[in-house]
Design a protein around this motif. Structure first.
Motif, PDB file in Angstrom:
ATOM      1  N   LYS A  60       0.780  -1.302   0.071  1.00 16.08           N
ATOM      2  CA  LYS A  60      -0.019  -0.003  -0.075  1.00 16.08           C
ATOM      3  C   LYS A  60       0.828   1.297  -0.085  1.00 16.08           C
ATOM      4  O   LYS A  60       0.549   2.140  -0.861  1.00 16.08           O
ATOM      5  N   ALA A  63       2.730   1.709  -3.500  1.00 10.05           N
ATOM      6  CA  ALA A  63       1.716   1.870  -4.662  1.00 10.05           C
ATOM      7  C   ALA A  63       1.320   3.358  -4.387  1.00 10.05           C
ATOM      8  O   ALA A  63       1.286   4.333  -5.294  1.00 10.05           O
ATOM      9  N   PHE A  68       0.556   3.682  -8.195  1.00 10.21           N
ATOM     10  CA  PHE A  68      -0.190   2.724  -9.014  1.00 10.21           C
ATOM     11  C   PHE A  68      -1.324   2.120  -8.300  1.00 10.21           C
ATOM     12  O   PHE A  68      -1.391   2.263  -7.098  1.00 10.21           O
ATOM     13  N   GLU A  69      -2.158   1.402  -9.121  1.00 15.17           N
ATOM     14  CA  GLU A  69      -3.299   0.838  -8.384  1.00 15.17           C
ATOM     15  C   GLU A  69      -3.043  -0.645  -8.503  1.00 15.17           C
ATOM     16  O   GLU A  69      -2.785  -1.162  -9.706  1.00 15.17           O
ATOM     17  N   TYR A  70      -3.696  -1.252  -7.541  1.00 17.17           N
ATOM     18  CA  TYR A  70      -3.715  -2.816  -7.351  1.00 17.17           C
ATOM     19  C   TYR A  70      -5.157  -3.196  -6.795  1.00 17.17           C
ATOM     20  O   TYR A  70      -5.703  -2.617  -5.991  1.00 17.17           O
ATOM     21  N   LEU A 224       6.318  -2.403 -13.296  1.00 20.00           N
ATOM     22  CA  LEU A 224       5.755  -2.817 -11.972  1.00 20.00           C
ATOM     23  C   LEU A 224       6.889  -2.936 -10.954  1.00 20.00           C
ATOM     24  O   LEU A 224       6.801  -2.476  -9.668  1.00 20.00           O
TER      25      LEU A 224
END
Ligand code: GLN
Length: 250
Positions: A60, A63, A68-70, A224
């Motif tokens: 978290k 990111a 970036f989102e996940y 990533l």
């Protein structure tokens, strides 16, 4: 810094939109990250019923740092590794050890945590060393390097191996006495014992050190991996990394 990041993200929007998968309405890629179900303190359900842990907090923070989102899929360790191998998810974070064998299939981030493998037995057990395992049944968790280690010494010490899908079931089998010992990552066993797991780690049974890494499919998702490494370096430098680790281990 943030602005440049956004520009890079926008460049990626078109490809994501064409694919239509793994992206939100605004076309931004949402990485799928698979993890274990119960591997405290790295991922586990707390008393309030929320999934928490070092892996989840680190991801978290990283990111957020990198923009970036996940989304997380809690599938269990061997299922997570299999899903990554099949390309069904973009990455795995699951206290996953960086090993030479796995490096043939996966690319790993920089190491973010060190963990030995240890033997553990039921509290008060008479099993005090590998020699005591002769003719007995020993529990391991499928596809882990604890399992690989146990298998590598099974013939030498004359024990049989029973496989379990997850850590809690494996511990329970040892506590019940069906198997006399299990092999698990040291920080995980230590955490569970501290929480009252009714087990202990005999002296001199810790071995085979490894480091945890965030994994992607080999040759895939290099961007990533790079973001993970940069974010990890950032949160180490600004103290967030240590705060997260301390929160679960102090
Ligand atoms: N560190 C071990 C491995 O990578 C176990 C990971 C886990 O059980 N989640 O094999």
């Amino acid at each position: 810094m943030k602005k440049r990041m956004m520009a890079l993200l926008l460049a990626g929007v078109m490809a994501a939109t064409m694919c239509g998968c793994g992206s939100k309405d605004d076309g931004k890629k949402v990485y799928k990250v698979a993890t274990d179900t119960t591997f405290a303190p790295f991922e586990f359900e707390n008393d309030e019923g929320n999934m928490v842990g070092i892996d989840l907090d680190l991801l978290k923070a990283i990111a957020e740092d990198q923009g970036f989102e996940y989304e997380i899929e809690y599938v269990g360790f061997s299922a997570a590794v299999t899903a990554l191998e099949a390309g069904e998810v973009d990455a795995v974070i699951a206290g996953m050890s960086i090993t030479d064998e796995r490096k043939e299939t996966f690319d790993f981030s920089d190491a973010y945590y060190d963990a030995d493998v240890t033997m553990a037995v039921a509290a008060g057990s008479s099993i005090a060393s590998y020699d005591d395992l002769n003719g007995k049944k020993v529990a391991v968790k499928t596809a882990t390097n604890g399992s690989d280690y146990a298998k590598s010494i099974a013939d030498q010490y004359g024990f049989d191996i029973v496989e379990f899908k997850d850590s809690p079931t494996m511990y329970q089998d040892v506590i019940t006495g069906n198997t006399v010992a299990c092999f698990e990552d040291y920080p995980v066993m230590a955490y569970n014992i501290k929480q009252g797991a009714g087990m202990e780690m005999p002296e001199g049974t810790t071995a085979a050190g490894s480091s945890y890494g965030f994994a992607v499919q080999k040759g895939q998702n290099a961007e990533l991996l790079e973001m993970f490494n940069k974010g990890l370096a950032d949160i180490k430098a600004n103290g967030t990394y240590q705060e997260i680790v301390d929160k679960y281990t102090k």
